[in-house]
Design a protein around this motif. Structure first.
Motif, PDB file in Angstrom:
ATOM      1  N   VAL A 344     -58.443 -43.190   0.067  1.00 30.97           N
ATOM      2  CA  VAL A 344     -57.723 -42.244  -0.781  1.00 30.97           C
ATOM      3  C   VAL A 344     -58.481 -42.092  -2.099  1.00 30.97           C
ATOM      4  N   SER A 345     -58.206 -41.013  -2.780  1.00 33.30           N
ATOM      5  CA  SER A 345     -58.904 -40.739  -4.040  1.00 33.30           C
ATOM      6  C   SER A 345     -58.405 -41.669  -5.137  1.00 33.30           C
ATOM      7  N   GLY A 346     -59.181 -41.743  -6.204  1.00 34.32           N
ATOM      8  CA  GLY A 346     -58.730 -42.493  -7.370  1.00 34.32           C
ATOM      9  C   GLY A 346     -57.424 -41.931  -7.907  1.00 34.32           C
ATOM     10  N   GLN A 347     -57.299 -40.625  -7.835  1.00 33.16           N
ATOM     11  CA  GLN A 347     -56.086 -39.973  -8.326  1.00 33.16           C
ATOM     12  C   GLN A 347     -54.863 -40.437  -7.522  1.00 33.16           C
TER      13      GLN A 347
ATOM     14  N   TYR B 428     -56.468 -33.943  10.933  1.00 31.40           N
ATOM     15  CA  TYR B 428     -56.223 -33.620   9.524  1.00 31.40           C
ATOM     16  C   TYR B 428     -56.401 -34.868   8.671  1.00 31.40           C
ATOM     17  N   TYR B 429     -57.219 -34.728   7.642  1.00 30.18           N
ATOM     18  CA  TYR B 429     -57.499 -35.863   6.757  1.00 30.18           C
ATOM     19  C   TYR B 429     -56.663 -35.854   5.486  1.00 30.18           C
ATOM     20  N   GLY B 430     -56.296 -34.676   5.010  1.00 29.97           N
ATOM     21  CA  GLY B 430     -55.379 -34.565   3.884  1.00 29.97           C
ATOM     22  C   GLY B 430     -55.848 -35.286   2.653  1.00 29.97           C
ATOM     23  N   LEU B 431     -55.043 -36.221   2.161  1.00 26.90           N
ATOM     24  CA  LEU B 431     -55.463 -36.938   0.959  1.00 26.90           C
ATOM     25  C   LEU B 431     -56.394 -38.089   1.305  1.00 26.90           C
ATOM     26  N   HIS B 432     -56.686 -38.261   2.569  1.00 28.84           N
ATOM     27  CA  HIS B 432     -57.706 -39.238   2.964  1.00 28.84           C
ATOM     28  C   HIS B 432     -59.061 -38.542   2.951  1.00 28.84           C
ATOM     29  N   GLN B 433     -60.040 -39.214   2.400  1.00 31.18           N
ATOM     30  CA  GLN B 433     -61.308 -38.545   2.112  1.00 31.18           C
ATOM     31  C   GLN B 433     -62.494 -39.416   2.495  1.00 31.18           C
ATOM     32  N   GLY B 476     -66.173 -36.998   2.002  1.00 34.67           N
ATOM     33  CA  GLY B 476     -65.672 -37.771   0.874  1.00 34.67           C
ATOM     34  C   GLY B 476     -64.812 -36.986  -0.097  1.00 34.67           C
ATOM     35  N   VAL B 477     -64.278 -35.880   0.339  1.00 30.21           N
ATOM     36  CA  VAL B 477     -63.324 -35.129  -0.493  1.00 30.21           C
ATOM     37  C   VAL B 477     -62.058 -34.865   0.309  1.00 30.21           C
ATOM     38  N   GLY B 478     -60.990 -34.554  -0.385  1.00 25.59           N
ATOM     39  CA  GLY B 478     -59.698 -34.369   0.262  1.00 25.59           C
ATOM     40  C   GLY B 478     -59.513 -32.977   0.834  1.00 25.59           C
ATOM     41  N   ASP B 479     -58.346 -32.750   1.442  1.00 25.37           N
ATOM     42  CA  ASP B 479     -57.983 -31.447   2.012  1.00 25.37           C
ATOM     43  C   ASP B 479     -58.984 -30.960   3.053  1.00 25.37           C
ATOM     44  N   ARG B 480     -59.275 -31.854   3.980  1.00 26.09           N
ATOM     45  CA  ARG B 480     -60.198 -31.507   5.041  1.00 26.09           C
ATOM     46  C   ARG B 480     -59.521 -31.683   6.402  1.00 26.09           C
ATOM     47  N   ALA B 481     -59.818 -30.757   7.313  1.00 28.50           N
ATOM     48  CA  ALA B 481     -59.448 -30.906   8.717  1.00 28.50           C
ATOM     49  C   ALA B 481     -60.731 -30.822   9.529  1.00 28.50           C
TER      50      ALA B 481
END
Lengths: 488, 488
Positions: A344-347, B428-433, B476-481
């Motif tokens: 998860v992100s730092g945020q 879906y990865y969502g807030l997982h990055q 390594g960023v969020g909001d990804r499927a």
């Protein structure tokens, strides 16, 4: 005549004796000492440190003159007497942490303790340079608790050879389950003291499943488990900054039954005269969401809940269920490894910490960024790269300024709030982003209402002289907290 | 001789008859018709529409020649016979929605139906111009289901006078609980047809607690509840796009017991010859998290789960528990009102919809932005201002391209995934990055792996010819499927 030794309150008195080195002293020799102060008496168990050396460690909790007398089945060790002076504690020594009411923690001297923990499971099993790096990182971090394992760890990103083990033996030759390796413990104790000097509590994990039969520490028989546990308790109990975490992800240790955990808890309770904190940490199976299995934290031998769960908003359920302080010791880590628990992100990490805290719980940090040499903080320590620690530090400062007897305020509908009615309120909005909220404050006092950007770490609005029904301008954006303080 | 009437399959045949208008026809007159086709027989209940007019509505589900014959305790209404032709359905008419296996929905003609719902509880109780605006907004929205109440709503942002009620009477004079207002129903039916023409299912809420005694619809006696329900079923059952939601936040209706809900469900089942979908929606008390109380969705009369919960990741628990399709009809709304349930960001709304869908569930939208005239979509309809609808539309398009028999794939550890093994995967990865993930694909086929930005609504990476153990560059960023499709 020798000068009388002076030990500060909650410091450690250590008596070293020479005794038998033949046979198996770990098994054959019993050693205790009765410590006395003004009619008070505590019986403390010693331990064999190898090479014919025996030690008894004692943490005095009352200032004044103490005497002791040893008891042993070995004549050289029996009947030794002596005394020492227990002085006032030095600055920064507040004694061991205890539970206060059903929500919080407090040092023995009455100073509030708010756990802001981190996780470095196997940091003491790494090369010395890396351990030193970890200590330097901790020194400048906001963390005042660390989750760490006694046994080495065999897990993703952490499969290297380990040099020192609690038992004598090696990975290739196997272990002698009847003797311990004093060198292993000496190093661990050095680390415990270094943590202590930094004001960091060591949440020591006594058993864990990350062995999978490689060394066999996860599947020792019951006698060996008990033997190990009693030795650990005799050696480490006198460190004031030690907590006992019976296990990490205890439910993943297939070789143990619930009755085993009950028995191990009782051994810890019976062999720890200092009543250090005791907990046990669950695992979660994320893929079907049905296997989350808490140990029954209502047992009297559990001092607080050490929980793994991704949804920290459930803190109120757990508190109502267990009536004990809630520490969410794993809620996912800041990072970018493939595993769901570590990306998860730092945020998001900061949100979970704030959310938990304003629900009257505490949330432990961890970091799992991919690293070219697999030096990942959560397992090995080293360096921190994330964005959450400085924000956690900001929250820690805010909490340090809160009245120390704050409680959760569930009657403030649907915004997690801690505080003292009519005096102080700390609310967290997180991913909720109202344009405004109203709050009912006393008419006969005035308040300062601050809207805090928990990510930006600054106060974005500050209104003074507020009273009665007040409109809080949260602003319709996320990552906001609100602090309301009665003005003098 | 009159030309024989032609009604399309799953269209509505309506027979109008004149009968007694004295006494209380709503209570005194029974009217039914037996519809026959090729040995098949269905008995359908009619209703009184005021002014001596009686109607029987019938939705034929087989193409061919149908005949009917009426039955009544009123001689003018009894023994009427006639016939009509049922033709093939027109384009866009797929029949009523049914449950398919334990995870999905399907139209009666076999076309997949993936519910992408929204919520406008009291839109049909608003001024006509606002209702028209709502219809225009729906027309260009991604939504194919709408949650809406039959009774008016007395709640925050929605306390205006209501003009038309299901029962005769008014707020000031009270209601005649023995007669209905046909004008109210005629307007509602007009709306249902307009929704039908747009391909939108009407998830009709039969009871709700947002009355609080103002009109008394939340506390009618059992006989009146039953009387109301049977009238609604007789009038509205022949609309193919109707679903029966027994209640919204049923657990907040303090005047009803669990036995009442069981009884009401059975009345619906017994009086709906078309077997429309039946569910009941729970409330949640957010402040202590202990009062979430689901109706027992394992009852055979519940077709699917209509859930309110903020944590959509629990979908697998509910499916395992109830073995029925999961629709999370409230998980907080996009908006900025003070109430916690109505102030998450568009980004968070989109995350919950994606997360639910890739766990094999469906998640319903709602919008609650503060508005100068309190025209808030979730209550009154009107216009949409949020950022989530176009992203929900993007997901709807992606799902429309998925193989229709997809299922959840819980064996793909810790990333929610739907698909068909060896053919198609949507994760879906969502807030997982994570920086990357690996996936095991068949060696004997090649695949296209796309990384999708669910917020930006575009494909950020696309690799073709992938096979075997593949590294997915999530980035390594969020909001990804991630979508993985077997190449032809």
């Amino acid at each position: 005549m020798q000068t009388k030794q002076v030990i500060e309150r909650w410091g450690m008195f250590e008596l070293t004796l020479l005794g038998p080195s033949t046979g198996n002293p770990y098994k054959d020799v019993n050693l205790q000492a009765v410590f006395r102060y003004n009619g008070r008496e505590q019986t403390i168990t010693g331990f064999y440190d190898g090479d014919g050396i025996y030690k008894i460690r004692f943490m005095p909790n009352v200032v004044g003159e103490w005497t002791y007398q040893t008891i042993s089945n070995a004549s050289e060790l029996a009947g030794q007497v002596g005394s020492f002076t227990c002085s006032e504690p030095s600055a920064g020594n507040h004694g061991p942490v205890q539970v206060k009411n059903e929500q919080q923690f407090v040092y023995a001297d009455g100073t509030s303790y708010f756990p802001f923990g981190t996780t470095c499971y196997a940091w003491t099993h790494q090369p010395e340079a890396l351990q030193q790096q970890t200590l330097r990182t901790l020194q400048s971090s906001p963390f005042n608790k660390i989750r760490m394992c006694i046994f080495p760890k065999n897990y993703s990103f952490n499969k290297e050879e380990t040099v020192l083990f609690p038992f004598n033996g090696s990975e290739t030759d196997g272990f002698d389950w009847t003797t311990f390796n004093p060198q292993f413990f000496a190093l661990l104790e050095e680390r415990l003291l270094e943590l202590q000097q930094m004001g960091i509590e060591a949440d020591l994990i006594l058993f864990h499943p990350y062995d999978k039969g490689r060394w066999g520490f996860d599947r020792m028989d019951a006698d060996t488990d008990d033997f190990y546990l009693k030795y650990v308790l005799a050696r480490l109990g006198a460190f004031r900054n030690v907590w006992w975490s019976l296990a990490n992800e205890y439910d993943f240790m297939k070789e143990k039954t619930m009755a085993d955990w009950d028995r191990l808890f009782l051994i810890v309770r019976e062999n720890d005269p200092y009543v250090h904190l005791r907990s046990i940490h669950n695992g979660t199976k994320m893929y079907d969401h049905q296997s989350i299995k808490f140990y029954d934290h209502t047992h009297p031998w559990v001092t607080h809940c050490s929980i793994q769960h991704w949804d920290v908003t459930l803190a109120a359920i757990w508190r109502n269920q267990f009536k004990k302080p809630i520490v969410i010791d794993e809620c996912c880590y800041e990072g970018n490894v493939p595993q769901r628990w570590g990306n998860v992100s730092g945020q998001e990490m900061v949100r979970r910490v704030w959310d938990g805290v304003t629900r009257g719980a505490f949330v432990t940090h961890g970091e799992t960024y991919v690293h070219p040499e697999d030096e990942i903080w959560w397992a090995k320590g080293g360096s921190l790269y994330g964005e959450s620690p400085e924000r956690i530090n900001y929250l820690r400062q805010i909490l340090a300024e809160a009245p120390k007897n704050y409680t959760v305020m569930p009657h403030i509908y649907d915004v997690p709030t801690i505080g003292i009615e009519g005096e102080y309120y700390l609310q967290y909005y997180g991913l909720h982003q109202p344009l405004y909220r109203t709050i009912e404050l006393p008419e006969d006092a005035t308040f300062r209402i601050e809207v805090i950007d928990t990510w930006g770490m600054n106060v974005v609005s500050n209104e003074e002289g507020m009273s009665g029904t007040c409109r809080i301008k949260v602003g319709g954006v996320g990552d906001r907290a609100v602090r309301i303080v009665k003005m003098k």
